[in-house]
Design a protein around this motif. Sequence first.
Motif, PDB file in Angstrom:
ATOM      1  N   LEU A 191       0.807  -1.216   0.000  1.00  0.00           N
ATOM      2  CA  LEU A 191       0.000   0.000   0.000  1.00  0.00           C
ATOM      3  C   LEU A 191       0.843   1.270   0.000  1.00  0.00           C
ATOM      4  O   LEU A 191       0.482   2.278  -0.599  1.00  0.00           O
ATOM      5  N   THR A 192       1.968   1.213   0.699  1.00  0.00           N
ATOM      6  CA  THR A 192       2.776   2.417   0.851  1.00  0.00           C
ATOM      7  C   THR A 192       3.932   2.499  -0.142  1.00  0.00           C
ATOM      8  O   THR A 192       4.718   3.431  -0.102  1.00  0.00           O
ATOM      9  N   ALA A 193       4.015   1.519  -1.009  1.00  0.00           N
ATOM     10  CA  ALA A 193       5.094   1.533  -2.012  1.00  0.00           C
ATOM     11  C   ALA A 193       4.520   1.890  -3.389  1.00  0.00           C
ATOM     12  O   ALA A 193       3.318   1.854  -3.603  1.00  0.00           O
ATOM     13  N   GLY A 194       5.399   2.219  -4.286  1.00  0.00           N
ATOM     14  CA  GLY A 194       4.981   2.489  -5.658  1.00  0.00           C
ATOM     15  C   GLY A 194       4.119   3.732  -5.768  1.00  0.00           C
ATOM     16  O   GLY A 194       4.298   4.714  -5.052  1.00  0.00           O
ATOM     17  N   SER A 195       3.131   3.633  -6.664  1.00  0.00           N
ATOM     18  CA  SER A 195       2.345   4.828  -6.947  1.00  0.00           C
ATOM     19  C   SER A 195       0.919   4.707  -6.400  1.00  0.00           C
ATOM     20  O   SER A 195      -0.031   5.146  -7.021  1.00  0.00           O
ATOM     21  N   THR A 196       0.774   4.040  -5.294  1.00  0.00           N
ATOM     22  CA  THR A 196      -0.566   3.903  -4.721  1.00  0.00           C
ATOM     23  C   THR A 196      -1.006   5.231  -4.098  1.00  0.00           C
ATOM     24  O   THR A 196      -0.164   6.071  -3.760  1.00  0.00           O
ATOM     25  N   PRO A 197      -2.285   5.409  -3.919  1.00  0.00           N
ATOM     26  CA  PRO A 197      -2.794   6.685  -3.405  1.00  0.00           C
ATOM     27  C   PRO A 197      -2.302   7.029  -2.011  1.00  0.00           C
ATOM     28  O   PRO A 197      -2.288   8.189  -1.629  1.00  0.00           O
ATOM     29  N   VAL A 198      -1.923   6.014  -1.263  1.00  0.00           N
ATOM     30  CA  VAL A 198      -1.535   6.292   0.115  1.00  0.00           C
ATOM     31  C   VAL A 198      -0.018   6.367   0.298  1.00  0.00           C
ATOM     32  O   VAL A 198       0.493   6.358   1.400  1.00  0.00           O
ATOM     33  N   ARG A 199       0.685   6.443  -0.793  1.00  0.00           N
ATOM     34  CA  ARG A 199       2.151   6.412  -0.740  1.00  0.00           C
ATOM     35  C   ARG A 199       2.730   7.470   0.183  1.00  0.00           C
ATOM     36  O   ARG A 199       3.637   7.212   0.968  1.00  0.00           O
ATOM     37  N   GLU A 200       2.204   8.683   0.081  1.00  0.00           N
ATOM     38  CA  GLU A 200       2.764   9.799   0.831  1.00  0.00           C
ATOM     39  C   GLU A 200       2.289   9.848   2.282  1.00  0.00           C
ATOM     40  O   GLU A 200       2.820  10.584   3.086  1.00  0.00           O
ATOM     41  N   ALA A 201       1.283   9.119   2.551  1.00  0.00           N
ATOM     42  CA  ALA A 201       0.714   9.223   3.899  1.00  0.00           C
ATOM     43  C   ALA A 201       1.518   8.421   4.889  1.00  0.00           C
ATOM     44  O   ALA A 201       1.933   7.310   4.605  1.00  0.00           O
ATOM     45  N   ASP A 202       1.751   8.975   6.073  1.00  0.00           N
ATOM     46  CA  ASP A 202       2.427   8.168   7.079  1.00  0.00           C
ATOM     47  C   ASP A 202       1.386   7.314   7.801  1.00  0.00           C
ATOM     48  O   ASP A 202       0.178   7.446   7.589  1.00  0.00           O
ATOM     49  N   GLY A 243       0.341   7.226  10.880  1.00  0.00           N
ATOM     50  CA  GLY A 243      -0.604   7.934  11.751  1.00  0.00           C
ATOM     51  C   GLY A 243      -1.754   8.531  10.979  1.00  0.00           C
ATOM     52  O   GLY A 243      -2.916   8.374  11.361  1.00  0.00           O
ATOM     53  N   GLU A 244      -1.416   9.152   9.873  1.00  0.00           N
ATOM     54  CA  GLU A 244      -2.466   9.791   9.070  1.00  0.00           C
ATOM     55  C   GLU A 244      -3.400   8.748   8.474  1.00  0.00           C
ATOM     56  O   GLU A 244      -4.614   8.937   8.408  1.00  0.00           O
ATOM     57  N   LEU A 245      -2.782   7.663   8.060  1.00  0.00           N
ATOM     58  CA  LEU A 245      -3.560   6.557   7.490  1.00  0.00           C
ATOM     59  C   LEU A 245      -4.606   6.060   8.492  1.00  0.00           C
ATOM     60  O   LEU A 245      -5.789   5.914   8.173  1.00  0.00           O
ATOM     61  N   GLN A 246      -4.157   5.827   9.720  1.00  0.00           N
ATOM     62  CA  GLN A 246      -5.061   5.330  10.751  1.00  0.00           C
ATOM     63  C   GLN A 246      -6.118   6.369  11.115  1.00  0.00           C
ATOM     64  O   GLN A 246      -7.284   6.035  11.334  1.00  0.00           O
ATOM     65  N   LYS A 247      -5.694   7.605  11.181  1.00  0.00           N
ATOM     66  CA  LYS A 247      -6.620   8.677  11.554  1.00  0.00           C
ATOM     67  C   LYS A 247      -7.756   8.771  10.544  1.00  0.00           C
ATOM     68  O   LYS A 247      -8.934   8.823  10.899  1.00  0.00           O
ATOM     69  N   ARG A 248      -7.396   8.783   9.278  1.00  0.00           N
ATOM     70  CA  ARG A 248      -8.400   8.870   8.210  1.00  0.00           C
ATOM     71  C   ARG A 248      -9.378   7.703   8.277  1.00  0.00           C
ATOM     72  O   ARG A 248     -10.584   7.875   8.139  1.00  0.00           O
ATOM     73  N   LEU A 249      -8.806   6.557   8.467  1.00  0.00           N
ATOM     74  CA  LEU A 249      -9.638   5.358   8.481  1.00  0.00           C
ATOM     75  C   LEU A 249     -10.576   5.350   9.694  1.00  0.00           C
ATOM     76  O   LEU A 249     -11.759   5.022   9.576  1.00  0.00           O
ATOM     77  N   ASN A 250     -10.044   5.721  10.843  1.00  0.00           N
ATOM     78  CA  ASN A 250     -10.878   5.754  12.045  1.00  0.00           C
ATOM     79  C   ASN A 250     -12.005   6.783  11.914  1.00  0.00           C
ATOM     80  O   ASN A 250     -13.144   6.518  12.303  1.00  0.00           O
ATOM     81  N   ARG A 273     -18.991   0.921   0.329  1.00  0.00           N
ATOM     82  CA  ARG A 273     -19.286   2.069  -0.555  1.00  0.00           C
ATOM     83  C   ARG A 273     -19.157   3.373   0.210  1.00  0.00           C
ATOM     84  O   ARG A 273     -18.597   4.357  -0.293  1.00  0.00           O
ATOM     85  N   GLN A 274     -19.675   3.366   1.428  1.00  0.00           N
ATOM     86  CA  GLN A 274     -19.612   4.564   2.273  1.00  0.00           C
ATOM     87  C   GLN A 274     -18.159   4.931   2.565  1.00  0.00           C
ATOM     88  O   GLN A 274     -17.766   6.083   2.435  1.00  0.00           O
ATOM     89  N   LEU A 275     -17.382   3.925   2.961  1.00  0.00           N
ATOM     90  CA  LEU A 275     -15.969   4.189   3.300  1.00  0.00           C
ATOM     91  C   LEU A 275     -15.190   4.693   2.086  1.00  0.00           C
ATOM     92  O   LEU A 275     -14.367   5.602   2.197  1.00  0.00           O
ATOM     93  N   GLN A 276     -15.478   4.102   0.949  1.00  0.00           N
ATOM     94  CA  GLN A 276     -14.794   4.543  -0.267  1.00  0.00           C
ATOM     95  C   GLN A 276     -15.108   6.010  -0.552  1.00  0.00           C
ATOM     96  O   GLN A 276     -14.228   6.790  -0.924  1.00  0.00           O
ATOM     97  N   THR A 297     -12.264   9.284  -0.421  1.00  0.00           N
ATOM     98  CA  THR A 297     -11.873   9.778  -1.752  1.00  0.00           C
ATOM     99  C   THR A 297     -10.912  10.956  -1.649  1.00  0.00           C
ATOM    100  O   THR A 297     -10.037  11.126  -2.502  1.00  0.00           O
ATOM    101  N   GLU A 298     -11.049  11.744  -0.590  1.00  0.00           N
ATOM    102  CA  GLU A 298     -10.146  12.894  -0.409  1.00  0.00           C
ATOM    103  C   GLU A 298      -8.709  12.434  -0.189  1.00  0.00           C
ATOM    104  O   GLU A 298      -7.779  13.217  -0.274  1.00  0.00           O
ATOM    105  N   PHE A 299      -8.580  11.159   0.116  1.00  0.00           N
ATOM    106  CA  PHE A 299      -7.267  10.601   0.405  1.00  0.00           C
ATOM    107  C   PHE A 299      -6.411  10.488  -0.853  1.00  0.00           C
ATOM    108  O   PHE A 299      -5.209  10.413  -0.791  1.00  0.00           O
TER     109      PHE A 299
END
Lengths: 194, 160
Positions: free
Chosen positions: A117-128, A130-137, A184-187, A191-193
């Motif tokens: 998820l955090t490698a290559g050109s995935t959407p979450v590459r730049e996110a650390d 903490g931010e990943l967990q925060k967004r998801l929570n 669907r809701q989570l997606q 999307t802002e991610f």
Amino acid sequence: MQDEQSRKQDDELIARTQAGDASAFDGLIVKYSPRLYGLVYHMTSNHEDTNDLLQDIWAKAFRSITGFRGKSSFYTWMHSIGANMTINFLKKRGRRFTLSLDDIDANVQNDKEFIELTAGSTPVREADLGELQKRLNESMQKLSHDHRAVVTMFDIQGMPHAEIAKILGISEGTVRSRLFYAHRQLQNFLTEFH
Amino acid sequence: MTEEQLSALLRLKRYEHPPAEYFDRLLRDVHRRQRADLLSRPLWKIAVERVQTFFSEHSMGHASYAGAMAVALLVGVAGIGLMTPGGADRGTGSTVAVTIPIGAKKSFATDEPFSIQPPPPVKLDARDTFASGVPPVTGQPRYVMDARPVSYEPSASFDF
């Protein structure tokens, strides 16, 4: 979900508890608390609430264990008590929640999916992390209690549909439709991610 | 975000754990809670909770659960009613006072069949009543609900 040996071990501990050996119940607490913690924590997103709820859940289980007849596994029975008590708690509590990001396990860095998820050109590459967990929570908290329960059990804890249906007392079809709607809701929330 | 990416993100949440010593503390807290519970919970609450747990184990729907609880409650109330002394025939019995006709000084013999006889007709005359100091007697049987002091009744003698 459970292997035969694990179930036999549970049966023995339950029988001893029902016969009055309260120390046998400790074995069940030690065995199932980590998974119950996961269930409650991912539904509440609050460590203090999770701690209070876990005590309530185990206290209730201890009071009720003489009525346990083994029609379902102890694992299913405990998760049923845990999920129902947590949903009732959330209905009373409202939308307040805090995040306990310090509790995250460092082993996540070695997880194959995390690396992907955090490698290559995935959407979450730049996110650390903490931010990943925060967004998801935050996104999880926007779901209804019933949808959050299903997502927690299926996506986070890896339970099969049939097990979730038993725990929540609903049909497998309802589990699938709740999952579909929740995803669907989570997606949409995430999307802002991108 | 694709479905696969979302699922992968959610699976990562498995790594959120409390500190290792947390579960030891939880065990102690649960023990403390159990002791407090035993001291403070009334028996009926424990019974209700066990009934709830029994029904939840059978995965009953809300409607059938409510129905079963109502039936259990009715059976419980009926059971308590039956176990109460005199509870079953309360309200069906009646108290009848045997009245002895005024002036009936006849003694009862043990071999005579016992019978309740209506009192002889008495002429109602207020002057006689007040003159003799004896309250009026009607031809109808009287019950204990009459608001007349017992001391006004002539005592019956039972000479055996």
